[in-house]
Every structure is written in C-alpha cells, then in structure tokens.
Design a protein around this motif. Sequence first.
Motif, mmCIF file in Angstrom:
data_model
loop_
_atom_site.group_PDB
_atom_site.id
_atom_site.type_symbol
_atom_site.label_atom_id
_atom_site.label_comp_id
_atom_site.label_asym_id
_atom_site.label_seq_id
_atom_site.Cartn_x
_atom_site.Cartn_y
_atom_site.Cartn_z
ATOM 1 N N VAL A 1 13.060 7.911 1.025
ATOM 2 C CA VAL A 1 12.009 6.910 0.851
ATOM 3 C C VAL A 1 10.646 7.505 1.184
ATOM 4 C CG1 VAL A 1 11.165 4.660 1.622
ATOM 5 C CG2 VAL A 1 13.612 5.031 1.293
ATOM 6 N N ARG A 2 10.590 8.303 2.243
ATOM 7 C CA ARG A 2 9.305 8.901 2.620
ATOM 8 C C ARG A 2 8.757 9.778 1.494
ATOM 9 N NH1 ARG A 2 7.689 12.493 8.003
ATOM 10 N NH2 ARG A 2 5.620 13.039 7.250
ATOM 11 N N ARG A 3 9.585 10.664 0.971
ATOM 12 C CA ARG A 3 9.112 11.566 -0.074
ATOM 13 C C ARG A 3 8.787 10.808 -1.365
ATOM 14 N NH1 ARG A 3 7.500 14.875 3.521
ATOM 15 N NH2 ARG A 3 8.941 16.491 4.216
ATOM 16 N N ALA A 4 9.528 9.751 -1.641
ATOM 17 C CA ALA A 4 9.228 8.958 -2.834
ATOM 18 C C ALA A 4 7.846 8.319 -2.733
ATOM 19 C CB ALA A 4 10.299 7.880 -3.035
ATOM 20 N N PHE A 5 7.533 7.753 -1.585
ATOM 21 C CA PHE A 5 6.224 7.115 -1.427
ATOM 22 C C PHE A 5 5.101 8.143 -1.388
ATOM 23 C CE2 PHE A 5 8.454 3.200 -0.629
ATOM 24 C CZ PHE A 5 7.544 2.233 -1.002
ATOM 25 N N GLU A 6 5.384 9.328 -0.859
ATOM 26 C CA GLU A 6 4.372 10.382 -0.886
ATOM 27 C C GLU A 6 4.036 10.777 -2.319
ATOM 28 O OE1 GLU A 6 5.436 12.555 3.400
ATOM 29 O OE2 GLU A 6 6.098 13.440 1.512
ATOM 30 N N ALA A 7 5.041 10.734 -3.173
ATOM 31 C CA ALA A 7 4.832 11.148 -4.562
ATOM 32 C C ALA A 7 4.178 10.070 -5.418
ATOM 33 C CB ALA A 7 6.167 11.551 -5.194
ATOM 34 N N MET A 8 4.158 8.833 -4.942
ATOM 35 C CA MET A 8 3.621 7.729 -5.742
ATOM 36 C C MET A 8 2.124 7.855 -5.952
ATOM 37 S SD MET A 8 5.362 4.184 -4.464
ATOM 38 C CE MET A 8 7.115 3.856 -4.648
ATOM 39 N N ASP A 9 1.692 7.741 -7.193
ATOM 40 C CA ASP A 9 0.271 7.563 -7.453
ATOM 41 C C ASP A 9 -0.005 6.060 -7.587
ATOM 42 O OD1 ASP A 9 1.086 6.784 -10.009
ATOM 43 O OD2 ASP A 9 0.586 8.718 -10.917
ATOM 44 N N THR A 10 -1.227 5.694 -7.909
ATOM 45 C CA THR A 10 -1.611 4.283 -7.964
ATOM 46 C C THR A 10 -0.761 3.507 -8.962
ATOM 47 O OG1 THR A 10 -3.870 4.881 -7.361
ATOM 48 C CG2 THR A 10 -3.536 2.702 -8.319
ATOM 49 N N GLU A 11 -0.513 4.098 -10.116
ATOM 50 C CA GLU A 11 0.290 3.414 -11.143
ATOM 51 C C GLU A 11 1.740 3.252 -10.693
ATOM 52 O OE1 GLU A 11 -0.666 1.885 -13.908
ATOM 53 O OE2 GLU A 11 -2.700 2.310 -13.192
ATOM 54 N N ASP A 12 2.284 4.282 -10.057
ATOM 55 C CA ASP A 12 3.656 4.194 -9.549
ATOM 56 C C ASP A 12 3.776 3.077 -8.513
ATOM 57 O OD1 ASP A 12 4.535 6.404 -11.050
ATOM 58 O OD2 ASP A 12 3.873 7.795 -9.484
ATOM 59 N N LEU A 13 2.796 3.024 -7.610
ATOM 60 C CA LEU A 13 2.821 2.001 -6.569
ATOM 61 C C LEU A 13 2.740 0.607 -7.180
ATOM 62 C CD1 LEU A 13 2.845 1.280 -3.555
ATOM 63 C CD2 LEU A 13 0.342 1.499 -3.564
ATOM 64 N N ARG A 14 1.868 0.450 -8.163
ATOM 65 C CA ARG A 14 1.748 -0.854 -8.816
ATOM 66 C C ARG A 14 3.065 -1.250 -9.486
ATOM 67 N NH1 ARG A 14 -2.259 0.262 -11.867
ATOM 68 N NH2 ARG A 14 -3.856 -0.480 -10.412
ATOM 69 N N ALA A 15 3.697 -0.295 -10.159
ATOM 70 C CA ALA A 15 4.965 -0.584 -10.829
ATOM 71 C C ALA A 15 6.050 -0.955 -9.814
ATOM 72 C CB ALA A 15 5.398 0.627 -11.658
ATOM 73 N N PHE A 16 6.089 -0.235 -8.695
ATOM 74 C CA PHE A 16 7.083 -0.536 -7.667
ATOM 75 C C PHE A 16 6.860 -1.938 -7.096
ATOM 76 C CE2 PHE A 16 8.320 -0.596 -3.169
ATOM 77 C CZ PHE A 16 9.677 -0.284 -3.278
ATOM 78 N N CYS A 17 5.609 -2.260 -6.788
ATOM 79 C CA CYS A 17 5.302 -3.583 -6.218
ATOM 80 C C CYS A 17 5.641 -4.696 -7.205
ATOM 81 C CB CYS A 17 3.830 -3.647 -5.813
ATOM 82 S SG CYS A 17 3.430 -2.595 -4.397
ATOM 83 N N ASN A 18 5.389 -4.459 -8.467
ATOM 84 C CA ASN A 18 5.744 -5.458 -9.484
ATOM 85 C C ASN A 18 7.258 -5.623 -9.568
ATOM 86 O OD1 ASN A 18 3.079 -5.947 -10.171
ATOM 87 N ND2 ASN A 18 3.068 -4.482 -11.862
ATOM 88 N N HIS A 19 7.970 -4.522 -9.448
ATOM 89 C CA HIS A 19 9.425 -4.559 -9.559
ATOM 90 C C HIS A 19 10.049 -5.403 -8.455
ATOM 91 C CE1 HIS A 19 13.384 -3.142 -10.780
ATOM 92 N NE2 HIS A 19 13.638 -2.837 -9.510
ATOM 93 N N ILE A 20 9.496 -5.347 -7.261
ATOM 94 C CA ILE A 20 10.065 -6.106 -6.138
ATOM 95 C C ILE A 20 9.300 -7.399 -5.879
ATOM 96 C CG2 ILE A 20 10.970 -4.014 -5.034
ATOM 97 C CD1 ILE A 20 8.641 -4.180 -3.040
ATOM 98 N N ASN A 21 8.408 -7.758 -6.809
ATOM 99 C CA ASN A 21 7.598 -8.984 -6.669
ATOM 100 C C ASN A 21 6.866 -9.013 -5.325
ATOM 101 O OD1 ASN A 21 8.377 -10.107 -9.204
ATOM 102 N ND2 ASN A 21 10.335 -10.729 -8.286
#
Length: 330
Positions: free
Chosen positions: A261-281
């Motif tokens: 989880v740590r490495r996944a969040f480190e790799a997230m850019d703004t678009e990735d973060l937005r997509a993740f947040c949308n996925h989990i509402n």
Amino acid sequence: MTRFEFIHIGHGKCLSTMLQRRWAESDRYNYCHGLAAGNMLSDAFLAGSRDPSRHPVRFALNDQNPNVLSYECFTFFGCAPDVPTHQRHMTLDRQAFIASALAPFSDRVLLVLRDPKDWIRSCHAQYVKYGGALSLQGYFDAFRVPLLDNLRLDRILQIWRERGFAPVALAMESYTSDPRSFWADYERQTGLPEPGEIAEDDAADNRTDHDKLEPRALANGAIEMLIRLMERNELYQLSPQHRKELEVFSTINKSFQTWTVRRAFEAMDTEDLRAFCNHINFVPSSDFLQLELDDAARDLLTESYVEPLTGFAAFEPHLDGYRASLAGAQ
C-alpha cells in the motif's frame, strides 16, 4: 581513544534522513549509522537488561576525518503500532540506557527539533504510511503517552547531560525556510564543515503528501478489517493444515499492509489518486487532520519542550511560533 565529534540522536521526523545522506556521501566525514548498535541496545533493554556495560558496542572510527554517529531512534521510540502497548511508557528509561552505553564514545550530542505540534502531525503521517487508519486526533489519543514522552525535552537534555554530553540543538524550521542559515548554524555550533552537496533523489524524499493521508488511512482500515475477518475463518480454527497456511498468510499480509500500500500511494499521481478516490466513493472529512490538545498536554509541552529551548540561540526566532501553535493560534 578516537571518538565521535558528536552523536546525532534525533529527533525522529526532523531531517534525519537528509542529514544521514549528507554525512554518508561526504568526503569530509567518517559517518557511522547507529541502527545496528541502537537496535541491539534497545532490544537488550526491552528484554530486561539494565546494565549497559553488558552490551558493548563497536564502531569503525578513523583519524582522517571527523567521526559522526547518527541514529534518530536513540531517542525516538514508541509512537507506532509495532511497539507493544506495554512497552510504550519506556521511552525515557530506554533512552537513558542507550545514552549510558554511548557515553564513552563522545561528549556532544546533536538534536534537530521542530514545532511540537507539527512533530505530532509528522508522526501521524508516518503511522498512516505504515498501515495505520486512525485520524490525527485518534492517533494522538491512542499514543498520547509515548508522543508526550518523546517531547519531554527537559528530561531528554537531563539524561544526556548527566552522562557527560553537551547538547547542540538546531531548528528544523531554519532548514525549511533557508538551508544556508541552517548550515551556518551547524558550522558555528559544531565547529565542523557543512557536508558536500548531494544529488537530488525523489525516491529518498521523505516529505508527506497530505492529500493522500485520509484515503490511504481508509484503505489501511479496510485491509485491516479483511485480514481480521480472514483470521476468524472457521478453516483456521478447525484444521491444523489450514492453521499452517494462516502462518504463511500472516507474514504476507504484514508485508502487504506495510509496503504494498505504501509503494502504491507513493506511485500515485494526481489522476491516479482521483481515480482511486472515485473507486471507493471517498468523501474527505473536515477533521481527519485536526488536532486539539487538551490543557494538560499544552501545559506540559510549553513547560517541558518549549521553555528548555530558550537556552539555545538557534531557536530564538521560532519560540513565539511554537507557543502560538500550542495555543491553537495556527
């Protein structure tokens, strides 16, 4: 006997990674990382030893360059779930044990310190990075004892002074506002040169992206819940064969919680973060990063952390800001 010019003892979350890289990559210093010695001494103390002389430590010192030893966990302890609850009150006694063991190796310690409320925020960010799910306030309430013990600067200074060390203290805010000012203070107070410049390395950047903390904590909490439910599965209660499987999964799950989880969040850019947040509402809360200190905590930090800093010239420009922060003015 060749000794260390000083021992950098912390504090954790106060530029330790940057300083250690600078010393390690500099041709002006003989740098020793104290992780092995510090962990050995800590383990001995937590296992019940109270005689540091029974646990000798050794370092590779030389006569060519100034010797520097650094490990922030000589002081920093107890503020994460990997320290059992019954050991979290041992912060200062553990530190005294380590200081006694290190006394033959130097007569100075270096501390880098910062606004105490900001320090608690940084500890919370690290807790989330390593799998925690509590809000900032929840984290402070759960880890109140070790957090406040780590900030008992009056006791920390006493511990090291009683063992023959003269403390040198620098303000982290000096570095964040003007690195040249920080290094000028460093040279003036230690009598040693600034380490050489190092190449920028984004992967070694230890700063926190606060926009990611709450969704990350939410993900951590969901994973923790799934792991606990998995462990309650009847297969693991009734079948010896599956209990062995659980032992294997427990190791995998711990690594997944901490690093995947740590490495996944480190790799997230703004678009990735937005997509993740949308996925989990995900809907941000207004108070996840809010911290309200009660009167007892504010009084303790003012008396035991801020006031001892009045004896260090490097903190004169920052003390009013620390007091205002504790009072809730910023």
